[in-house]
Design a protein around this motif. Sequence first.
Motif, PDB file in Angstrom:
ATOM      1  N   VAL A   1       1.005  -1.300   0.060  1.00 37.05           N
ATOM      2  CA  VAL A   1      -0.070   0.174   0.079  1.00 37.05           C
ATOM      3  C   VAL A   1       0.859   1.378   0.166  1.00 37.05           C
ATOM      4  O   VAL A   1       0.644   2.179  -0.657  1.00 37.05           O
ATOM      5  CB  VAL A   1      -1.103  -0.045   1.222  1.00 37.05           C
ATOM      6  N   SER A   2       1.843   1.322   0.698  1.00 37.89           N
ATOM      7  CA  SER A   2       2.750   2.368   0.702  1.00 37.89           C
ATOM      8  C   SER A   2       3.412   2.570  -0.732  1.00 37.89           C
ATOM      9  O   SER A   2       3.437   3.734  -1.159  1.00 37.89           O
ATOM     10  CB  SER A   2       4.011   2.126   1.992  1.00 37.89           C
ATOM     11  N   ASN A   3       3.897   1.374  -1.240  1.00 39.35           N
ATOM     12  CA  ASN A   3       4.450   1.566  -2.455  1.00 39.35           C
ATOM     13  C   ASN A   3       3.327   2.206  -3.571  1.00 39.35           C
ATOM     14  O   ASN A   3       3.778   3.124  -4.533  1.00 39.35           O
ATOM     15  CB  ASN A   3       4.831   0.299  -3.149  1.00 39.35           C
ATOM     16  N   ALA A   4       2.159   1.811  -3.466  1.00 36.84           N
ATOM     17  CA  ALA A   4       1.117   2.159  -4.424  1.00 36.84           C
ATOM     18  C   ALA A   4       0.823   3.622  -4.113  1.00 36.84           C
ATOM     19  O   ALA A   4       0.681   4.548  -4.995  1.00 36.84           O
ATOM     20  CB  ALA A   4      -0.192   1.531  -4.046  1.00 36.84           C
ATOM     21  N   ILE A   5       0.976   4.211  -3.119  1.00 34.48           N
ATOM     22  CA  ILE A   5       0.661   5.548  -2.701  1.00 34.48           C
ATOM     23  C   ILE A   5       1.818   6.307  -3.131  1.00 34.48           C
ATOM     24  O   ILE A   5       1.751   7.534  -3.781  1.00 34.48           O
ATOM     25  CB  ILE A   5       0.542   5.684  -0.961  1.00 34.48           C
ATOM     26  N   ALA A   6       3.093   5.611  -3.006  1.00 35.06           N
ATOM     27  CA  ALA A   6       4.238   6.623  -3.333  1.00 35.06           C
ATOM     28  C   ALA A   6       4.298   6.624  -4.870  1.00 35.06           C
ATOM     29  O   ALA A   6       4.747   7.872  -5.517  1.00 35.06           O
ATOM     30  CB  ALA A   6       5.610   5.779  -2.822  1.00 35.06           C
ATOM     31  N   TYR A   7       3.850   5.745  -5.438  1.00 33.61           N
ATOM     32  CA  TYR A   7       4.136   5.485  -6.954  1.00 33.61           C
ATOM     33  C   TYR A   7       2.930   5.948  -7.754  1.00 33.61           C
ATOM     34  O   TYR A   7       2.920   5.999  -9.116  1.00 33.61           O
ATOM     35  CB  TYR A   7       4.748   4.336  -7.672  1.00 33.61           C
ATOM     36  N   GLY A   8       1.575   5.887  -7.308  1.00 33.54           N
ATOM     37  CA  GLY A   8       0.254   5.821  -7.867  1.00 33.54           C
ATOM     38  C   GLY A   8       0.051   7.380  -8.286  1.00 33.54           C
ATOM     39  O   GLY A   8       0.684   8.009  -7.814  1.00 33.54           O
ATOM     40  N   GLU A   9      -0.971   7.526  -9.247  1.00 29.54           N
ATOM     41  CA  GLU A   9      -1.214   8.761  -9.533  1.00 29.54           C
ATOM     42  C   GLU A   9      -2.191   9.466  -8.698  1.00 29.54           C
ATOM     43  O   GLU A   9      -2.887   8.769  -7.824  1.00 29.54           O
ATOM     44  CB  GLU A   9      -1.975   8.735 -10.817  1.00 29.54           C
ATOM     45  N   ASN A  10      -2.178  10.900  -8.708  1.00 23.97           N
ATOM     46  CA  ASN A  10      -2.890  11.573  -7.512  1.00 23.97           C
ATOM     47  C   ASN A  10      -4.299  11.323  -8.189  1.00 23.97           C
ATOM     48  O   ASN A  10      -4.633  11.443  -9.377  1.00 23.97           O
ATOM     49  CB  ASN A  10      -2.428  12.945  -7.597  1.00 23.97           C
ATOM     50  N   GLY A  11      -5.206  11.209  -7.218  1.00 24.42           N
ATOM     51  CA  GLY A  11      -6.660  11.049  -7.563  1.00 24.42           C
ATOM     52  C   GLY A  11      -6.897   9.720  -8.247  1.00 24.42           C
ATOM     53  O   GLY A  11      -7.810   9.529  -8.750  1.00 24.42           O
ATOM     54  N   GLY A  12      -5.870   8.793  -8.278  1.00 26.82           N
ATOM     55  CA  GLY A  12      -6.272   7.403  -8.705  1.00 26.82           C
ATOM     56  C   GLY A  12      -7.034   6.477  -8.179  1.00 26.82           C
ATOM     57  O   GLY A  12      -7.658   6.818  -6.834  1.00 26.82           O
ATOM     58  N   GLU A  13      -6.835   5.236  -8.563  1.00 29.42           N
ATOM     59  CA  GLU A  13      -7.728   4.055  -7.751  1.00 29.42           C
ATOM     60  C   GLU A  13      -6.706   3.293  -7.125  1.00 29.42           C
ATOM     61  O   GLU A  13      -5.454   3.012  -7.547  1.00 29.42           O
ATOM     62  CB  GLU A  13      -8.249   3.262  -8.663  1.00 29.42           C
ATOM     63  N   LEU A  14      -6.981   2.644  -5.968  1.00 29.43           N
ATOM     64  CA  LEU A  14      -6.296   1.597  -5.104  1.00 29.43           C
ATOM     65  C   LEU A  14      -7.285   0.567  -4.749  1.00 29.43           C
ATOM     66  O   LEU A  14      -8.258   0.800  -3.975  1.00 29.43           O
ATOM     67  CB  LEU A  14      -5.777   2.218  -3.972  1.00 29.43           C
ATOM     68  N   GLU A  15      -6.974  -0.693  -5.095  1.00 30.79           N
ATOM     69  CA  GLU A  15      -7.869  -1.805  -4.824  1.00 30.79           C
ATOM     70  C   GLU A  15      -6.959  -3.006  -4.164  1.00 30.79           C
ATOM     71  O   GLU A  15      -5.948  -3.184  -4.411  1.00 30.79           O
ATOM     72  CB  GLU A  15      -8.386  -2.458  -6.230  1.00 30.79           C
ATOM     73  N   LEU A  16      -7.611  -3.336  -3.003  1.00 33.38           N
ATOM     74  CA  LEU A  16      -7.379  -4.416  -2.029  1.00 33.38           C
ATOM     75  C   LEU A  16      -8.307  -5.411  -2.186  1.00 33.38           C
ATOM     76  O   LEU A  16      -9.430  -5.370  -1.659  1.00 33.38           O
ATOM     77  CB  LEU A  16      -7.080  -4.117  -0.799  1.00 33.38           C
ATOM     78  N   ARG A  17      -7.744  -6.771  -2.918  1.00 25.64           N
ATOM     79  CA  ARG A  17      -8.731  -7.775  -3.137  1.00 25.64           C
ATOM     80  C   ARG A  17      -8.215  -9.189  -2.479  1.00 25.64           C
ATOM     81  O   ARG A  17      -7.081  -9.130  -2.014  1.00 25.64           O
ATOM     82  CB  ARG A  17      -8.659  -8.218  -4.837  1.00 25.64           C
ATOM     83  N   ALA A  18      -9.293  -9.714  -2.120  1.00 22.14           N
ATOM     84  CA  ALA A  18      -8.744 -11.161  -1.386  1.00 22.14           C
ATOM     85  C   ALA A  18      -9.815 -12.270  -1.741  1.00 22.14           C
ATOM     86  O   ALA A  18     -10.951 -11.954  -2.004  1.00 22.14           O
ATOM     87  CB  ALA A  18      -8.696 -10.861   0.233  1.00 22.14           C
ATOM     88  N   PHE A  19      -9.158 -13.569  -2.070  1.00 26.30           N
ATOM     89  CA  PHE A  19      -9.997 -14.462  -2.622  1.00 26.30           C
ATOM     90  C   PHE A  19      -9.554 -15.993  -2.278  1.00 26.30           C
ATOM     91  O   PHE A  19      -8.047 -15.746  -2.152  1.00 26.30           O
ATOM     92  CB  PHE A  19     -10.703 -14.525  -3.754  1.00 26.30           C
ATOM     93  N   ARG A  20     -10.076 -16.898  -1.949  1.00 30.15           N
ATOM     94  CA  ARG A  20      -9.416 -18.361  -1.615  1.00 30.15           C
ATOM     95  C   ARG A  20      -9.539 -18.963  -2.906  1.00 30.15           C
ATOM     96  O   ARG A  20     -10.316 -19.283  -3.669  1.00 30.15           O
ATOM     97  CB  ARG A  20     -10.147 -19.052  -0.764  1.00 30.15           C
ATOM     98  N   GLN A  21      -8.124 -19.632  -3.492  1.00 29.84           N
ATOM     99  CA  GLN A  21      -8.228 -20.465  -4.504  1.00 29.84           C
ATOM    100  C   GLN A  21      -7.492 -21.992  -3.902  1.00 29.84           C
ATOM    101  O   GLN A  21      -6.294 -21.865  -3.695  1.00 29.84           O
ATOM    102  CB  GLN A  21      -6.946 -19.919  -5.429  1.00 29.84           C
ATOM    103  N   GLY A  22      -8.299 -22.792  -3.746  1.00 32.74           N
ATOM    104  CA  GLY A  22      -7.986 -24.066  -3.348  1.00 32.74           C
ATOM    105  C   GLY A  22      -7.454 -23.869  -1.692  1.00 32.74           C
ATOM    106  O   GLY A  22      -8.244 -23.744  -0.942  1.00 32.74           O
ATOM    107  N   ARG A  23      -6.362 -24.199  -1.605  1.00 33.64           N
ATOM    108  CA  ARG A  23      -5.772 -24.286  -0.160  1.00 33.64           C
ATOM    109  C   ARG A  23      -4.832 -22.965  -0.146  1.00 33.64           C
ATOM    110  O   ARG A  23      -4.004 -22.977   0.919  1.00 33.64           O
ATOM    111  CB  ARG A  23      -4.970 -25.591   0.097  1.00 33.64           C
TER     112      ARG A  23
END
Length: 499
Positions: A376-398
Amino acid sequence: MTSQVSRRWRPRSLLQLVLLAFVVVMLPIAVLMFQAGEGMSELSQLANVSAREAVDQTRRARTLSNLAVEMERSARQYAVVEQPGLMEIFADKAEEYARLLEAQRRLLPDNPDITALQAQIQTLSELPGKSPQEVRDSLDEFASFADRTDAVREATNLQIDARIDAISDQADEVQQRMWLQTAALVSASLALMLLFTWLIIRPIRQLERRILSLGSGLEPPSAQLIQGPAELVRLGDRLDWLSQRLNELEAQKQQFLRHMSHELKTPLASVREGTGLLCDDIAGELTPRQREIVELIDASGEELQTLIEQLLDYNLLQHNQGASNERFDVATVIKEVLAKHQLALEKKGMRVSAFQEPLDWSADRERTLRILDNLVSNAIAYGENGGELELRAFRQGRSLILEVANSGEPIADDDRARLFDAFYQGRARRKGALKGSGIGLSVAQDCARAQNGQLILADTDPLAVCFRLTLPWSAEALADNDKEELPPPLPAAAESARN
């Protein structure tokens, strides 16, 4: 100490060990060659003597037969012409016959024909002193005399055949003995080869394990003694010295980092405290321009504090590879990370979309939080101002899949290969007052590996940059409760959260 212990019963050098191995391995082969030569010499000598004796005995038996014929011819001629010279010839032949018969008796001591012939030849030797009529009366004895002589000849041939058979049997015995000796001595040579190979390879493998342990940083407290030639023992001593030197350097580095972190944090805390007091108008109301400068100083102080913490985290991970697994809710960890960066996100004006469904998982919670924090810190530092940030989570098998994606400038292809290298900074520059340290992604990668997970840069994603973290379900948690099952499948909304 290592040298004194290992040199008491081993060669002093690798060259001596190799030469000793060569001599000892060749010794059974030399013994085999010597014994083979002795056996062949014995057989050759026996065959030579037997061949000569067989020739002499066969020739003697044939001569006896010829003498018997000549004696009979001389006696019959004397009986017809009564010439005294014929009896002299008879006497000479009889004397020679008696001599040869005595020699033949030593070959066939128990032969009855030879005994009878000795009696007959003694009687026939008296014929030269008798009258012609008495000689004529004795001619009938020559028939049995010739038959017994032929019988002696046949017995001689049989004796020679028996001797040849005995030599053949002895040759077979010698051959069988040589085969057994060959098998035994070759096996001994092979065993000695394996022994000396082990004596040479073992210290090399010990040195290899020492080097691998030094490289991995997991060297045991007490190193195994190197046992082998002096060169390898000295190399083991050098590795001991190198290990001690590395430990000393590591201790110095740890001490330096502790002191530096303290020395840096103390004035930094004072700076941030002062900027905080100024921002709160404790020293008087600030003008807009002054407030902007104070906020810039405070933001730079916060960035510097973050860099110091990342450096300490990186150093800590290098020396603490074990994982502390526990059950935790993924959505709660994501909320904690976003709460930590709430002000930075608001200042950046980024629109955040985060996974919020309950999802229990078993892994190292602190390391997982640190990974998400760095991403997240990396996304804030290098992402564009006013851009989008998505944090996703899902399970795939084990496995648990966590994705942190942001809009902005894509990562260059030239930077992808070294993206997770420590202290490497790519072409893209942070959007802020300070440069990054280049260890945030390296720390995240090390945290993932410590949990047997994987952190990669996803190639296909709607947003420009997407980091994908894969964490397996903790095996230790399953071992604690064999009946424990994986969490139930996610709701359809949670499964589709990544799209």
